[in-house]
Write an enzyme that holds these catalytic residues in place. Structure first.
Site, PDB file in Angstrom:
ATOM      1  N   ILE B 117       5.400  -0.495   2.003  1.00 15.40           N
ATOM      2  CA  ILE B 117       5.644  -1.922   2.571  1.00 15.40           C
ATOM      3  C   ILE B 117       7.033  -1.672   3.441  1.00 15.40           C
ATOM      4  CG2 ILE B 117       4.582  -3.344   0.693  1.00 15.40           C
ATOM      5  CD1 ILE B 117       7.700  -3.655  -0.391  1.00 15.40           C
ATOM      6  N   CYS B 118       6.805  -2.446   4.438  1.00 20.71           N
ATOM      7  CA  CYS B 118       7.961  -2.568   5.352  1.00 20.71           C
ATOM      8  C   CYS B 118       9.113  -3.462   4.977  1.00 20.71           C
ATOM      9  CB  CYS B 118       7.436  -2.813   6.771  1.00 20.71           C
ATOM     10  SG  CYS B 118       8.670  -2.848   8.060  1.00 20.71           S
TER      11      CYS B 118
END
Lengths: 807, 166
Positions: B117-118
């Site tokens: 996930i960013c």
């Protein structure tokens, strides 16, 4: 970041921590719901019917709105609350305690009470919940109070515990003998000790009393409870009396105790008065404490008289008996109350009069009668009064009739005057006929009943006319004038007999009693008197009617004889010339006027009388005319003819107005027709024998007149017809001026000497009449003529008498 | 910490801070560090359970270098559950771990290859600033939690992911 937040891992192994993490993750997470969610959830559950759907177990919420609870839970809480508060709680107290609306509390209370109905464990009474425990506790408390005070009333307890009297009574009744040690009666709970105390007090009061005493007053002085007085004392007194501990009588209603000794003493006093005086008033005995004096005395003296307010022995009667005897002996009356002791009231006198043997005896024997309840009137006095009443009533009836007649005469005169003014001739006649007509119509139009009434009325109005007919039909005349005498009038009449009468008697005086007594008698007498008067009237009318009818017949016969005599006489002169015809006319006219007219009058009168006798009222004027004996004037005749009943009035009027213009033959025929048409009188045929009888009686009549004659001038007028009757068997009715004509016929019939004598008498008579009627006549000449005439007259009288006796 | 919502902030403040600055390569220090990591995670899980906000399960291998578990998100009364895994970087705790949701690989632009996930924009500066006091628990609380709250509803609404029952 604070230091205390730092991780401290000293002494803990990694495995432990990993295990702890696993455990922490496996632990169920706490559900966190918002209030709104919860409300919605509950709503949903209710909609789905998962909660609150059971009967009597709906989901409720508290007044704060923060909590839900079911009804079942509420009932539990209510029950807990009642128990917690000692078994009694008002429903109004529950909402603040439970935070639940009063409506739910009430429902819960109702359900609780309903569930426990069988066991009675919990009751809902007047908005309060009460458990059995509460009643048990109350019983215990009441018992404590009772033991302290000896008695308690249900009323006090009900007030103290704020319960209804009924409930308190039931509670106490159920506990008496159990928790409550005592007895209950009439709303009073008491201990045996209290009863003994009251009994002791009552015994003391009763034994101490020497005169009637009110136990109520005595007990209240001694602080006996009032309820106890009502409830216990009667029983206690009865007990004491039956055990012989006290002697006397107790009246439960008035709470009066009369000691035995007192009663005896009073009795003795009362009876001694009675024995001494022969009477005693009930009131006296009542004052002495005897409640039913009449029954009391009646028990002891069966023979004596129990009157209204007095009890009397026969020893009071002798003075009365003596007075009664005296009254009958003297034929007077007496007020019996005056001969009895003064305390006797009117009621007593009335009673004793009914019981006294002497009075009974005289009344039954008819020697006297009791009037105005207390007055005795002897028979003799009654008769005296009766006579007075009769006299007064008869006088009064007569007076009344006379007055009435006078009034009616006045009325009819007025009516006649009015009629006169109306005008004469056809119009007046028509009016009269119309009036009569309407009257007739009314008479028949009302049918039988109306006719009857009308008849009666007619009889009353025309006493002397239709009264006879009405009376003969048994109908008493009843109008204002025929009213029987009133009581006041009777009283006046009796007052005249004895003016003391109105002071005898009491409420009803002897005077009014006597007048009532004689009212019926007076009424009958009054009726009788009226009847008698009317009968007399009717009788008179009948007699007159009979006389008239026989006179009509007789005169008719005479008429025919006259007429035949006249034609016979004239036939002898038939050869005479003109003067004979003239004479004939004069003679006939005279006969019509002198004999036919009276006959017509009689026929009209008879018709009127006949109309009256069948009840027709032709008016007072006609009545008067029909009664008159004298001949009628032309005017009166016409009036009478018009006044006759309608059916014959026309014919009668024609007759009356036209008869004088007719010839003798016509007039005779008319008169005969009229007698049969108007009054139904047929004239029997005249035979020879009857004719002879008539002439004979005519002769006798004339002869008697001649002999008794006082007037000199009329001797010739009687003598000539008498000679005619005697010699020629005919009846003459001559006017004075035709005497000479008759005299001439006698020439040849009489002896010459006798004829001359008669002629001289005629001559002298004419001379005297002429002289005396002249003005300035010579008195001497007249007196000498009179002397001469007297001697001639006596000679002629003798001659004629001789002639008559000869045969 | 203005980027995070108030709930997250208050929660992260209740997670104990770590003291030991040691990576998987440091034999002694790492054992201690691992214990601290666990202690912090236990506290965080307890906090979540206590406030009825439990949203993940996690466990590590014996060395504590590889972590895996499940995370879930509830949207429109449906629970969406995803696998979760990541490795502890060598430079840990100076570098934050790169959390992966392999099921969502390639389904959103807010993600690196492999389903990572960013988190660079807000999370990384914060991590650097608080290193070495932040640990796995903080990474989940401040990284994965907000990411899921931001991305999953969008992914569901656009139909990219659907509930397993549908």
């Amino acid at each position: 970041m604070a230091d205390d937040m730092d991780v401290d891992v000293e002494g803990v192994s990694l495995e432990d921590l990993m295990a702890q993490l696993t455990t922490a993750q496996e632990t169920k997470s706490e559900a966190r719901l918002s209030e709104r969610n919860v409300v919605e959830l509950v709503q949903k559950l209710k909609e789905k019917g998962l909660i609150g759907a059971e009967e009597n177990n709906a989901l409720l919420h508290t007044v704060t709105g923060r909590e839900y609870l079911t009804e079942r839970k509420l009932r539990g809480e209510v029950k807990d609350q009642v128990d917690k508060l000692g078994g009694r709680v008002a429903l109004a107290e529950l909402p603040p305690l439970l935070d639940v609306d009063i409506v739910h509390c009430e429902k819960a209370a109702r359900l609780l009470a309903g569930e426990a109905r069988a066991t009675g464990e919990i009751k809902l009474i007047d908005g309060e919940l009460l458990t059995q425990r509460y009643f048990d506790d109350t019983g215990v408390e009441i018992n404590e109070t009772l033991q302290q005070r000896g008695h308690v009333t249900i009323g006090e307890m009900a007030k103290a515990y704020d319960l209804s009297a009924d409930l308190m009574t039931r509670t106490v009744e159920s506990k008496v003998g159990g928790v409550i040690e005592g007895e209950i009666r009439s709303g009073l709970v008491y201990t045996p000790t209290y009863i003994s105390r009251v009994r002791a007090i009552v015994r003391g009061v009763l034994r101490g009393a020497r005169s009637p005493v009110s136990l109520k007053a005595a007990c209240s002085r001694l602080r006996v409870h009032e309820v106890a007085l009502q409830a216990l004392v009667p029983t206690l007194v009865a007990e004491l009396v039956s055990r012989g501990e006290v002697s006397g009588t107790y009246q439960t209603g008035s709470s009066i105790w009369t000691p035995g000794s007192y009663g005896k003493r009073q009795e003795e006093e009362a009876l001694s008065f009675f024995k001494a005086n022969g009477y005693v008033e009930y009131e006296t005995l009542k004052r002495l404490g005897i409640q039913k004096p009449q029954a009391y005395l009646r028990e002891r003296y069966q023979e004596d008289f129990a009157l209204e307010t007095i009890f009397a022995s026969p020893s009071v009667l002798p003075p009365l008996d003596a007075a009664v005897d005296d009254c009958i002996a003297t034929g007077s009356y007496l007020d019996m109350g005056q001969h009895l002791p003064s305390p006797f009231t009117t009621g007593d006198v009335q009673d004793i009069v009914k019981l006294a043997p002497k009075v009974k005896q005289v009344v039954s024997s008819g020697a006297a009668l009791v009037l105005a309840e207390t007055c005795l009137v002897s028979k003799a006095f009654c008769e005296k009064c009766e006579a007075a009443v009769r006299e007064s009533v008869v006088g009064r009836a007569r007076e009344m009739l006379e007055k009435k007649k006078a009034a009616q005469a006045g009325d009819s005169k007025a009516a006649g005057a009015a009629k006169g003014k109306k005008g004469k001739g056809a119009s007046g006649e028509a009016a009269f006929a119309a009036e009569d007509d309407s009257d007739d119509d009314w008479d028949t139009g009302r049918g039988k009943k109306g006719k009857k009434g009308k008849r009666g009325k007619g009889g009353g109005r025309g006493k002397k006319g239709g009264g006879g007919a009405a009376a003969s039909k048994g109908q008493p005349p009843q109008d204002e004038a025929g009213a029987p005498p009133s009581l006041t009038e009777l009283e006046g009449c009796l007052r005249a007999v004895d003016d003391e009468l109105e002071y005898a008697g009491d409420e009803v005086t002897l005077l009014s009693a006597l007048s009532s007594h004689f009212a019926h008698f007076a009424h009958n007498e009054h009726k009788e008197a009226l009847k008698q008067n009317l009968k007399a009237d009717a009788e008179a009318r009948r007699l007159r009617s009979e006389a008239l009818s026989s006179s009509v017949v007789a005169r008719a016969h005479k008429l025919s004889v006259y007429s035949r005599s006249l034609s016979m006489l004239l036939s002898e002169l038939e050869d005479e010339e003109e003067s004979g015809k003239d004479t004939r006319g004069q003679l006939e006219r005279h006969l019509v006027r002198a004999v036919v007219l009276p006959q017509v009058d009689d026929i009209l009168k008879l018709s009127a009388l006949q109309a009256f006798s069948i009840g027709q009222d032709l008016g007072e004027e006609i009545d008067e005319l029909s009664k008159g004996k004298a001949g009628l004037t032309d005017k009166q005749r016409l009036t009478l003819a018009r006044g006759l009943p309608k059916d014959i009035s026309k014919a009668a009027t024609d007759l009356a107005s036209g008869i004088q213009k007719k010839t003798l033959q016509e007039a005779l025929a008319l008169a005969e027709d009229a007698s049969s048409d108007l009054c139904g009188k047929r004239i029997p045929k005249l035979d020879k024998k009857m004719e002879q009888q008539i002439i004979q009686s005519y002769q006798n009549e004339l002869l008697a007149t001649l002999n008794s004659n006082q007037t000199l001038t009329s001797t010739i007028a009687i003598a000539v017809p008498l000679i005619f009757a005697k010699k020629k068997g005919c009846m003459l009715n001559l006017p004075g001026k035709l005497l000479s004509f008759a005299l001439e016929i006698l020439e040849g019939v009489l002896d010459q000497e006798d004829f001359e004598l008669v002629r001289r008498l005629h001559k002298k008579t004419v001379e005297l009449i002429q002289k005396s009627s002249k003005k300035g006549a010579d008195d001497d000449e007249i007196s000498s003529l009179e002397v001469e005439l007297a001697s001639l007259s006596s000679s002629v009288t003798d001659l004629v008498s001789k002639l008559c006796i000869e045969e | 910490m203005a980027e995070w919502d108030a709930g997250t902030k208050s929660t992260v403040q209740k997670i104990p801070l770590l003291k030991t600055k040691a990576g998987p390569r440091d034999k002694e220090g790492w054992a201690n560090r691992l214990k601290e990591e666990y202690t912090a995670l236990i506290k965080y899980v307890q906090l979540n359970k206590g406030s009825d906000q439990d949203w993940f399960t996690i466990s590590s291998n014996k060395e504590g270098t590889h972590w895996s578990g499940k995370c879930w998100y509830i949207h429109n009364l449906l629970k969406y559950e995803f696998d979760l895994e990541f490795d502890i970087p060598v430079t840990y705790p100076m570098t934050s771990p790169e959390i992966q949701l392999p099921e969502l690989d390639g389904k959103t632009s807010k993600m690196y290859r492999g389903g990572k996930i960013c988190l660079s924009i807000h999370f990384k500066p914060l991590w650097s600033k608080n290193s070495p006091h932040f640990g796995v628990a903080h990474a989940l609380c401040l990284g994965l939690g907000p990411w899921m709250a931001a991305e999953i509803p969008h992914l569901i609404d656009t139909g990219i992911i659907s509930h397993k029952d549908k």
